[in-house]
Design an enzyme around this catalytic site. Structure first.
Site, PDB file in Angstrom:
ATOM      1  N   SER A  54       0.529  -1.278  -0.298  1.00  0.00           N
ATOM      2  CA  SER A  54      -0.177   0.052   0.120  1.00  0.00           C
ATOM      3  C   SER A  54       0.886   1.165   0.150  1.00  0.00           C
ATOM      4  O   SER A  54       1.735   1.447  -0.908  1.00  0.00           O
ATOM      5  CB  SER A  54      -0.972  -0.241   1.235  1.00  0.00           C
ATOM      6  OG  SER A  54      -1.959   1.103   0.972  1.00  0.00           O
ATOM      7  N   ASP A 201      -5.179  -3.849  -2.917  1.00  0.00           N
ATOM      8  CA  ASP A 201      -3.802  -3.815  -2.215  1.00  0.00           C
ATOM      9  C   ASP A 201      -4.021  -4.802  -1.189  1.00  0.00           C
ATOM     10  O   ASP A 201      -4.839  -5.503  -0.932  1.00  0.00           O
ATOM     11  CB  ASP A 201      -3.790  -2.262  -1.488  1.00  0.00           C
ATOM     12  CG  ASP A 201      -4.536  -2.411  -0.114  1.00  0.00           C
ATOM     13  OD1 ASP A 201      -5.844  -3.031  -0.211  1.00  0.00           O
ATOM     14  OD2 ASP A 201      -4.097  -1.782   0.707  1.00  0.00           O
TER      15      ASP A 201
END
Length: 338
Positions: A54, A201
């Site tokens: 992320s 993610d």
């Protein structure tokens, strides 16, 4: 920075705009290992492997693939955060009536994030905006980001280098950046490749990618010792900052992310001896003060910086930083100082 025979490895957590805390910590670490007369090294010249998820994935790309120095990365990251975290939908339209985590669309514009990443690649990385993530078979600093195949719920690594694993994904730099930052409720999934695979993610399960980074280092260099293993978080998060209490699935998922991140850090810490990392593993993560800052609150940069600097000024952390610096700084030659 002089060549070193043993490995230096860096793992970077996810955490939205609190990634600024990660960069401030990393900047201080590099400052401490710099010789008095030299500028702090770039992370790409210091670490052999950088992996992130992320926010940490975006930083891994900027530091490892685009080879930015930390101050430039901080400047770029602040601008990217401000531009990307502009709501694309009204709060009412985003929340809607859905309580299904899987069907809630991202609150922020994925197209805007894509544009921002491409601009960074061109302006600061000095590369074509469509440049591939792959850099070469054995680049000096190898980097990867974690994401998840949405249709199979299977973790995947997007790498800048070659391996023999079958789940490699050929993609562009910006696609890897979008995939690792496609956090549910924030940005939409991204479709990559000839088969139209969807990626989100890797926050659930690998928001703290320390295990993934360790296993990757061991697979790449099975015979080499790890000189230092650095893991940096984005602050111990509370649960109230995720908000939107009427979307139960979302709040529970994000609570689980924060819980898993700390459990992963604790579990890895307990196994450092058997991994031959005792005295070589360093986890830095602001303990207090960032829990009230939401993942998208880019306007809180002053508070993030203040809380992080206060953390770095504490006696226990100064001692750990000193241990890290002593470990990686070269020993003086017998003739030095004569």
């Amino acid at each position: 920075m002089a060549d070193h025979k043993s490995l230096r490895v860096l793992a970077l957590d996810g955490g939205g705009v609190r990634g600024l805390s990660t960069l401030i910590i990393l900047q201080y670490l590099m400052k401490r290992v710099a010789a008095d007369s030299n500028a702090p090294p770039k992370p790409c010249d210091f670490f052999d492997l950088i992996g992130g998820t992320s926010t940490g994935g975006l930083l891994a790309i900027m530091l490892g693939r685009l080879k930015l120095d930390i101050q430039t990365c901080i400047n770029v990251y602040l601008k990217l955060s401000e531009d990307a975290f502009q709501p694309s939908r009204s709060k009412m339209n985003w929340l809607g009536k859905s309580k299904d985590f899987a069907t809630v669309k991202g609150r922020f514009s994925s197209d805007k994030l894509t544009t921002c990443i491409k601009q960074v690649i061109e302006e600061y990385g000095k590369l074509d905006k469509e440049a591939p993530l792959f850099e070469g078979d054995t680049p000096r600093c190898r980097a990867f980001v974690c994401a998840v195949r949405a249709d199979a719920a299977k973790p995947v690594k997007f790498r800048t280098y070659k391996t023999t694993e079958v789940d490699e994904v050929k993609c562009k730099i910006w696609e890897a950046g979008r995939a690792t930052s496609a956090a549910s409720t924030f940005f939409d999934p991204i479709t990559i490749g000839p088969y139209g695979e969807r990626f989100v993610d890797g926050a659930v399960g690998t928001n703290n990618p320390v295990e993934e980074v360790y296993q990757e280092a061991r697979a790449l260099w099975p015979q080499k010792d790890i000189q230092c293993f650095v893991s940096i978080g984005t602050g111990h998060p509370g649960t109230e900052d995720y908000g939107h209490k009427n979307l139960l699935a979302i709040i529970e998922t994000l609570k689980r992310i924060s819980t898993e991140t700390e459990k992963t850090a604790e579990a890895f810490w307990k196994t450092q001896n058997e991994r031959n990392l005792h005295g070589r593993y360093f986890r830095f993560n602001v303990t207090h003060g960032l829990e009230g800052i939401s993942l998208e609150e880019y306007k809180e940069k002053a508070k993030i910086a203040a809380r992080t600097n206060a953390y770095l000024s504490s006696g226990e952390i100064l001692e750990r930083v000193g241990q890290f610096a002593t470990l990686v700084m070269p020993s003086p030659s017998p003739t030095e100082g004569t």
